[in-house]
Write an enzyme that holds these catalytic residues in place. Structure first.
Site, short mmCIF file in Angstrom:
data_model
loop_
_atom_site.label_atom_id
_atom_site.label_comp_id
_atom_site.label_asym_id
_atom_site.label_seq_id
_atom_site.Cartn_x
_atom_site.Cartn_y
_atom_site.Cartn_z
N GLY A 154 1.11 -1.55 0.17
CA GLY A 154 -0.01 0.10 -0.09
C GLY A 154 0.45 0.99 -0.09
N LEU B 30 -0.70 10.79 -8.37
CA LEU B 30 -1.46 11.27 -7.39
C LEU B 30 -1.64 12.54 -7.01
CD1 LEU B 30 -0.02 8.32 -5.27
CD2 LEU B 30 -2.32 8.81 -6.28
N ASN B 31 -0.03 13.91 -7.77
CA ASN B 31 -0.11 15.21 -6.92
C ASN B 31 -1.90 15.68 -7.00
OD1 ASN B 31 2.41 14.95 -6.32
ND2 ASN B 31 3.26 15.18 -8.16
N LEU C 85 -23.76 18.23 18.52
CA LEU C 85 -24.79 17.81 18.45
C LEU C 85 -25.43 16.92 19.30
CD1 LEU C 85 -24.77 19.32 15.49
CD2 LEU C 85 -26.06 17.17 14.94
N GLU D 21 -4.45 7.89 -1.40
CA GLU D 21 -3.85 8.82 -1.95
C GLU D 21 -2.27 9.38 -0.40
OE1 GLU D 21 -4.05 9.46 -4.25
OE2 GLU D 21 -6.59 10.35 -4.83
#
Ligand code: TGC
Ligand code: FAD
Length: 404
Positions: A156, A259-260, A358, A383
């Site tokens: 990864g 990816l940039n 909330l 990313e």
């Protein structure tokens, strides 16, 4: 399982009254065209996404009918040249479009990020003229949906160790291996796949649905990005014509360049999710009464809201400046890492704080906060993880590589 989208729109339409916070007058830094693009994407999100998105996430359904609509409103490749069907727009326009989509839902922005930055961008930047003419207009219009295969089951953060590879077979190559955690994969018409050539160098291939031995199993049981479809790309001796190889790049810099662009889009998108949470928390704090007064009158709630607005404003300025550097061709990958890392972590913090404002209602699908929070747990990982972007910055500062 399918949903009656028209009935949901009938039932829940006109409930989204979102307005963005602009504490430092950042709108004054935008052109009329920028504001027009932002407002038109926001109008589309209010009409087409807000009424259906909670049910899509509850049922884990990707609303694939929106794919051609995203093409129509110019969200697929706004930064790609107009001659290939893209928007021919600048990076601020692209960022604002991603902000508005992610204000609706990170999964919707994901669909557009992958298509524009991870599929159209590599074809535009590294593809042959024939590949550009064949694929870009269809991707821009939403006739085709694309996916981007870099991550593998065993690799990864370290894509350079990928195992997916191809061998030579005359005018074809034979592709073997698998990619995992791939956005859009179960619905994709084509996939830009990164694999090692016989010399062990990474190259990009355009793999088309229907090629024998290519399958795209869906990934189930996600608690995050449930309205986005995620899956695998599996290659079992897939014969890919050599004309489908992207001719103009070799090495890991190919996928990392894509990816940039996508990470830049996320730095704006995360602001959208944060703004939606903040907007919801402010309204709730003004209306909800405890101990005889609105909870917004208590200092603890004011602290939360003040800090959220401060962090959103800082993130807006970071993204705006980065967009200008991108337009001038001066943005560095490390600057992009800083913005992606900071803005996603900011959005996750804002989501967590808003959820507390909330109370119990914060966990309900009647409000968008828990959905954004769960989505952002993916956004902070994909990313490039929060850690990886920190190490990229650390290497820039010290000159020392702490990856390996
Ligand atoms: P390293 O040796 O540093 O670099 C290899 C080559 O790549 C060049 N390079 C870059 N080029 C352009 N842009 C960048 N950002 C670049 N970063 C590095 C580098 O100059 C070198 O070029 P050359 O010519 O010398 O060969 O590579 P490394 O193996 O040490 O790894 C570096 C590291 C860890 C930073 C990188 O691999 C990384 O960023 N890892 C994170 C992986 C990642 O982000 N995966 C994302 C998968 S796609 C995805 O998540 C889509 S989600 C989409 C959605 O749904 O929205
Ligand atoms: P790993 O790399 O195994 O990391 C696990 C942990 O170890 C992380 O906390 C990480 O920060 C840490 N770590 C790793 N290396 C180091 C180190 N050197 N130093 C310190 N800590 C380290 N990928 C695609 O290619 N295409 C897609 O379309 C896509 N879509 C995605 C959609 C979703 C919903 C998700 C969740 C992921 C998607 N991804 C996609 C995959 C994503 O890019 C990877 O999950 C991400 O790059 C991290 O890889 P990993 O999950 O294998 O984690």
């Amino acid at each position: 399982m399918t949903l009656d989208f028209e009935a949901l729109k009938e039932q829940n339409g006109n409930q989204d009254n979102f307005q963005h916070p602009d504490f430092y007058g950042i709108d004054d830094l935008l052109t009329e065209e920028h504001k027009l693009i932002r407002d038109s994407v926001r109008t589309w999100v209010k009409k087409e996404i807000s009424p259906i998105i909670d049910e899509c996430c509850q049922q884990a359904i990707f609303p694939n009918h929106i794919v051609p609509q995203l093409g129509e409103i110019g969200c697929f490749g706004p930064q790609i040249p107009a001659e290939y069907g893209g928007g021919g727009l600048d990076y601020i326009s692209y960022g604002l479009a991603m902000q508005e989509l992610e204000r609706g839902d990170s999964g919707i922005r994901s669909t557009a990020s992958v298509q524009g930055s991870l599929v159209m961008h590599p074809i535009n930047q590294f593809g042959s003229e024939e590949q550009k003419r064949e694929y870009l207009p269809k991707l821009a219009s939403g006739e085709y949906l694309g996916s981007f295969g870099l991550t593998e089951p065993n690799h990864g953060s370290d894509p350079g160790s990928m195992e997916t590879k191809f061998t030579d077979d005359g005018d074809h190559v034979i592709l073997n291996g698998s990619k995992m955690w791939i956005s859009n994969s179960p619905f994709c018409d084509i996939a830009v796949v990164w694999a090692k050539n016989p010399e062990g160098k990474v190259e990009g291939l355009i793999v088309e649905r229907g090629m024998e031995g290519f399958t795209t199993p869906t990934t189930h049981k996600k608690w995050s990005l449930r309205a986005s479809s995620t899956g695998e790309l599996v290659f079992d001796n897939v014969r890919v014509p050599k004309q489908n190889i992207l001719p103009n790049v070799k090495g890991l810099k190919g996928p990392l360049t894509c990816l940039n662009s996508a990470r830049y889009g996320i730095s704006w998108g995360a602001i959208g999710a944060a703004m939606d949470c903040y907007h919801t928390a402010v309204n709730y704090a003004k209306e909800r009464k405890q101990f005889g007064k609105p909870i917004g009158a208590f200092q603890l709630q004011q602290k939360k809201l003040s800090e959220m607005l401060t962090e959103i404003t800082k993130a807006q300025l970071l993204a705006w400046r980065l967009g200008n550097l991108m337009n001038q061709g001066k943005a560095t990958p490390v600057q992009i890492s800083m913005a992606k890392r900071n803005n996603v972590a900011m959005a996750l913090d804002v989501a967590r704080e808003s959820r507390q404002v909330l109370g119990a209602m914060g966990i309900s699908g009647d409000y968008p906060i828990m959905r954004h929070m769960a989505n952002l747990e993916s956004v902070i990982t994909y990313e490039g993880t929060h850690d990886i972007h920190l190490l990229i910055l650390g290497m820039e500062i010290t000159g020392e590589n702490a990856f390996a």
